[in-house]
Design an enzyme around this catalytic site. Structure first.
Site, mmCIF file in Angstrom:
data_model
loop_
_atom_site.group_PDB
_atom_site.id
_atom_site.type_symbol
_atom_site.label_atom_id
_atom_site.label_comp_id
_atom_site.label_asym_id
_atom_site.label_seq_id
_atom_site.Cartn_x
_atom_site.Cartn_y
_atom_site.Cartn_z
ATOM 1 N N GLU A 174 30.916 45.633 36.455
ATOM 2 C CA GLU A 174 31.627 45.119 37.623
ATOM 3 C C GLU A 174 30.686 44.995 38.817
ATOM 4 O OE1 GLU A 174 35.788 45.997 40.084
ATOM 5 O OE2 GLU A 174 35.078 47.432 38.573
ATOM 6 N N GLY A 203 41.112 48.768 44.555
ATOM 7 C CA GLY A 203 42.127 49.779 44.767
ATOM 8 C C GLY A 203 41.789 51.104 44.110
ATOM 9 N N ALA A 204 41.022 51.050 42.995
ATOM 10 C CA ALA A 204 40.740 52.275 42.245
ATOM 11 C C ALA A 204 39.259 52.613 42.135
ATOM 12 C CB ALA A 204 41.348 52.172 40.840
ATOM 13 N N SER A 205 38.371 51.687 42.477
ATOM 14 C CA SER A 205 36.938 51.980 42.400
ATOM 15 C C SER A 205 36.190 51.188 43.453
ATOM 16 C CB SER A 205 36.376 51.642 41.006
ATOM 17 O OG SER A 205 36.376 50.241 40.789
ATOM 18 N N THR A 206 34.939 51.570 43.670
ATOM 19 C CA THR A 206 34.069 50.841 44.582
ATOM 20 C C THR A 206 32.684 50.777 43.971
ATOM 21 O OG1 THR A 206 33.293 50.657 46.870
ATOM 22 C CG2 THR A 206 33.381 52.870 45.946
ATOM 23 N N GLN A 207 31.967 49.660 44.215
ATOM 24 C CA GLN A 207 30.655 49.439 43.631
ATOM 25 C C GLN A 207 29.631 49.089 44.707
ATOM 26 O OE1 GLN A 207 33.537 49.635 41.065
ATOM 27 N NE2 GLN A 207 33.508 47.639 42.084
#
EC number: 3.6.1.5
Length: 497
Positions: A174, A203-207
């Site tokens: 991602e 909403g559930a992760s960040t990269q």
């Protein structure tokens, strides 16, 4: 009359042979230039298409991409031609009723059927990539996750497109494909320019993904991805933080504030005057906080806002671990991160939150950004509702928290400072295409970006035609002058009047 006859006899251009040669030469030039123009004239473009469904934690979106079909090895410029937001929540929300996950996609699939020419349907690849919402569901209940994928696959197989499967993409994928998308759309890869880092917040992760000159992948190989694109090698640092998307972090901050199982929570991340009844079971119904549920606890608690940015930031800091680091440098939670380098594009929830707060202009000093969020959080809830009557109150209530979290994540998590904060550009689209991982994902699966730079013709079309025309004229002039020896003979022939 005799004078006119004498002039004709002396002028070689009036002889039949010269006139014939001249006419043939002109016809030859016109024919040569016409053939050159027609042969190299840009043809009406025919397009090929690809479709990607982004099954995120909060919603699903469909993207249709198109590119010129006549390009060799499909190396034509890819652009987004249509997008469709699926109504309802993300597919992970249908764990207890998986068939509804497939049904939810039908409206957007009908739009895709209309947008892609029918003669291209069977050859158009269709992909579904699921992100952090399905990663969490797979951790929590793999059987339910498999059921959802089976349902959406069955629904997509009934479409006229060439369905290539549905799967969970990893956090590393991602992040990496988001980086590819941003730099591809900005033409940085093809031209070998300095690349732009990618900051993605869902909403559930960040990269976070970027190229750093002082990172060769040896200190933390699991955070390294290597690409060879258009003849250039890129050693990319990328990391995905599961549970650090804005929705899951909100749950983690509430979990931290409800460890003792209180009946009332005074939350500085919500506006003064805000109050709502929250269910303990619903709050802790996610792998990100499920092991922290207080025992015993009442069925619900009264969630009351106090609207204090400084206190909200203190609460948000509790979800980060800034102390443990076995590497030369870290971001948070013991994760290695090299020093930041170059410009960054921040998209998805980064853009939507900061755009709502009118803070997308990063030339605004960081301290002023914090002051504006402070003032926004301190605004009473009733006044906020009056200012934004058309926004759902569920989302409206969370902007104070989301803005505080973004600033804390960027500055204390990723180590942006007041000096390099202006290097961030909050973006929604680049050249009419949405920023995100989906385009990079499709480019990778269809091998649309060559490892080596494609060969180019030595001259552009206009330059080629101009040179052909000039050469043709020069050749014609040379032919005329080469016939000079016969001009006197032609002029001495008797003329019949």
């Amino acid at each position: 009359m005799s004078a006119q006859r004498e002039m004709k006899e002396k002028n070689p251009w009036h002889t039949p042979a010269t006139i014939i040669i001249t006419v043939i030469g002109v016809i030859a030039i016109v024919a040569l230039v016409t053939v050159a123009v027609l042969q190299n004239k840009p043809l009406p473009k025919k397009y090929k298409y690809g479709i990607v469904l982004d099954a995120g934690s909060s919603h699903t979106a469909l993207y249709i991409y198109g590119w010129p079909a006549e390009k060799v090895n499909d190396t034509g410029r890819v652009v987004q031609v249509h997008s469709c937001k699926v109504k309802g929540p993300g597919i992970s929300s249908y764990a207890s009723a998986p068939l509804n996950a497939g049904e939810s996609l039908k409206v957007c699939m009908l739009e895709a059927k209309d947008q892609v020419p029918s003669k291209r349907h069977q050859e158009t690849p269709l992909y579904l990539g699921a992100t952090a919402g399905m990663r969490l569901l797979n951790i929590e209940n793999s059987t339910a996750s498999d059921g959802v994928f089976q349902a959406v696959s069955q629904a997509l197989q009934t479409s006229p497109f060439s369905f290539q499967g549905a799967r969970i993409i990893s956090g590393q994928e991602e992040g990496a494909f988001g980086w590819v998308t941003v730099n591809y759309l900005d033409d940085r890869l093809k031209q070998g320019l300095e690349t732009t880092g990618a900051l993605d917040l869902g909403g559930a992760s960040t990269q976070i993904s970027f190229v750093s000159d002082n990172y060769d992948g040896s200190e933390s190989p699991k955070n390294s991805v290597t690409f060879r694109l258009y003849g250039n090698d890129y050693n990319l640092y990328t990391h995905s933080f599961l549970c650090y998307g804005k929705d899951q972090v909100l749950r983690m901050t509430l979990a931290h504030q409800t460890q003792s199982g209180p009946a009332t929570v005074l939350d500085p991340c919500f506006h003064r005057g805000y109050t709502a009844i929250k269910n303990y079971t619903v709050l802790y119904d996610t792998p990100c906080v499920s092991d922290r549920k207080p025992q015993p606890a009442p069925a619900s608690f009264n969630h009351t806002g106090t609207g204090d940015f400084q206190e909200c930031q203190r609460v948000v800091r509790n979800v980060f671990n800034f102390t443990d680091c076995k590497y030369s440098r870290c971001s948070f939670n013991g994760v290695f991160q090299p020093s930041l380098q170059g410009p960054f594009g921040a998209f998805s929830a980064y853009y939507f939150v900061m755009n709502f707060l009118n803070l997308t202009d990063t030339s605004t000093p960081l301290e002023d950004v914090k002051k504006k969020i402070t003032n926004y959080c301190a605004t009473p809830w009733e006044q906020i509702k009056e200012q934004y009557p058309h926004i759902k109150q569920k989302y409206l209530a969370e902007y104070c928290f989301s803005g505080t979290y973004i600033i804390t994540l960027l500055t204390e998590g990723y180590n942006f400072t007041s000096e390099n904060y202006p290097n961030i550009k909050f973006i929604k689209k680049i050249k009419d295409s949405d920023a995100g991982w989906t385009l990079g994902y499709m480019l990778n699966l269809t091998n649309m970006i060559p490892a080596e730079a494609p060969d180019k013709p030595p001259l552009p079309h206009g330059g080629y035609v101009s040179i052909v025309t000039i050469i043709a004229i020069l050749l014609f002039v040379l032919i005329i002058f080469s016939l000079r020896p016969i001009w006197p003979r032609c002029s001495k022939r008797p003329q019949i009047i």
